[in-house]
Design an enzyme around this catalytic site. Structure first.
Site: not given
Ligand code: HPA
Length: 283
Positions: A38, A69, A91, A93, A243, A255
């Site tokens: 990402s 992406h 992914h 998901y 983060n 995101h």
């Molecule tokens: N959790 C899961 N996936 C992630 C996170 C997160 O805090 N930050 C970037 N991808």
């Protein structure tokens, strides 16, 4: 080879990738493969002698639906090392079968890459870490509820029960630290928990993950690593801590923030990846 087998599908993708990337000239097998996560896809555009093959032109390689992406298999070189690079990944998901999720990584290995470096965006769990930190993976927790190796074993790729005691290659880990030091910064190192997503975690889940020994959390990488270790490919992986994980962060996770922090770390990341690729190519 029949397309009804994993090996058949893999060989078909590999053959077409070779044809499309060499444009009628001689195919130069890549030494190092790269998966860009990402907000990190821009690195592919810095390759020398860049040739891009869109995933749509390659059979069995699905295109990502996630913003940030783009989907290209990129060929080129870095400091003389021939490289293949996934600009964007899919992914679990998104609803793709696990075989599709790891098909790009397997293809890079079949094209010749003996070391593959994986990048991702991740939430930081460890106290004292900050957005923008980079973490080399020392190990992972596969909490996706899936494995890339479910189904009949493809003996031509690897054994039924592959060893995972050094999933992330010690030499590549050490090389990453050396390259970062030479560039004037340091790297974190820790355990990446790979979850299915697509929700970010609850604060209770983050407390659980911390107890389990995780330092960072994300929604990718572990399935690719499993598929590649099966094939005896050396894997190095790097998380951009975009983060602080849920419950540690004072603000809502989103995101856009993940992508923005990944982009802000771009210069550090480009310097690191360039040196890391050269080191991996020399191994
Ligand atoms: N959790 C899961 N996936 C992630 C996170 C997160 O805090 N930050 C970037 N991808």
């Amino acid at each position: 080879m029949s397309e009804s087998t994993l090996l058949g599908r893999l060989d078909e993708t590999t053959r077409i990738a070779r044809e499309k990337s060499s444009r009628g000239g001689a195919f130069v097998p890549p030494r190092v493969g790269l998966v860009l996560g990402s907000g990190l896809g821009g690195f592919a555009d810095t390759l020398e002698n860049l040739v891009k093959v869109p995933y749509q032109e390659l059979p069995h390689l699905p295109s990502s639906t996630v913003v940030g992406h783009s989907g290209n298999l990129c060929f080129g070189s870095v400091g003389g090392v021939p490289v293949v690079c996934m600009q964007g990944r899919v992914h679990l998901y998104e609803g793709h079968p696990v075989e599709s999720v790891v098909h790009g990584a397997r293809t890079m290995a079949r094209l010749g890459a003996s070391s593959i470096l994986i990048t991702n965006a991740a939430g930081g769990i460890e106290a004292g870490w900050a957005p923008g930190d980079l973490m080399v993976l020392s190990d992972h927790l596969n909490l996706t509820g899936q494995s890339s190796l479910v189904g009949p074993n493809e003996d031509a790729l690897g054994p039924r029960f592959p060893d995972m005691s050094a999933a992330y290659d010690p030499g590549l880990r050490e090389a990453a630290h050396r390259v970062a030091k030479e560039a004037g910064f340091s790297l974190r190192e820790g355990v990446y928990a790979g979850l299915l997503g697509p929700t970010y975690e609850t604060p209770a889940e983050i407390r659980m993950l911390r107890t389990m020994g995780a330092h960072a959390v994300g929604m990718s990488t572990v399935l690719e690593t499993i598929a590649l270790r099966h094939m005896k490919v050396k894997v190095g992986a790097l998380s951009c801590i975009t983060n602080l994980a849920a419950g540690i962060s004072k603000t809502e996770l989103n995101h856009a923030e993940v992508e923005e922090t990944a982009r802000a770390s771009r210069d550090k990341l480009v310097a690191l990846l360039r040196g890391w690729i050269v080191a991996a190519g020399a191994q």
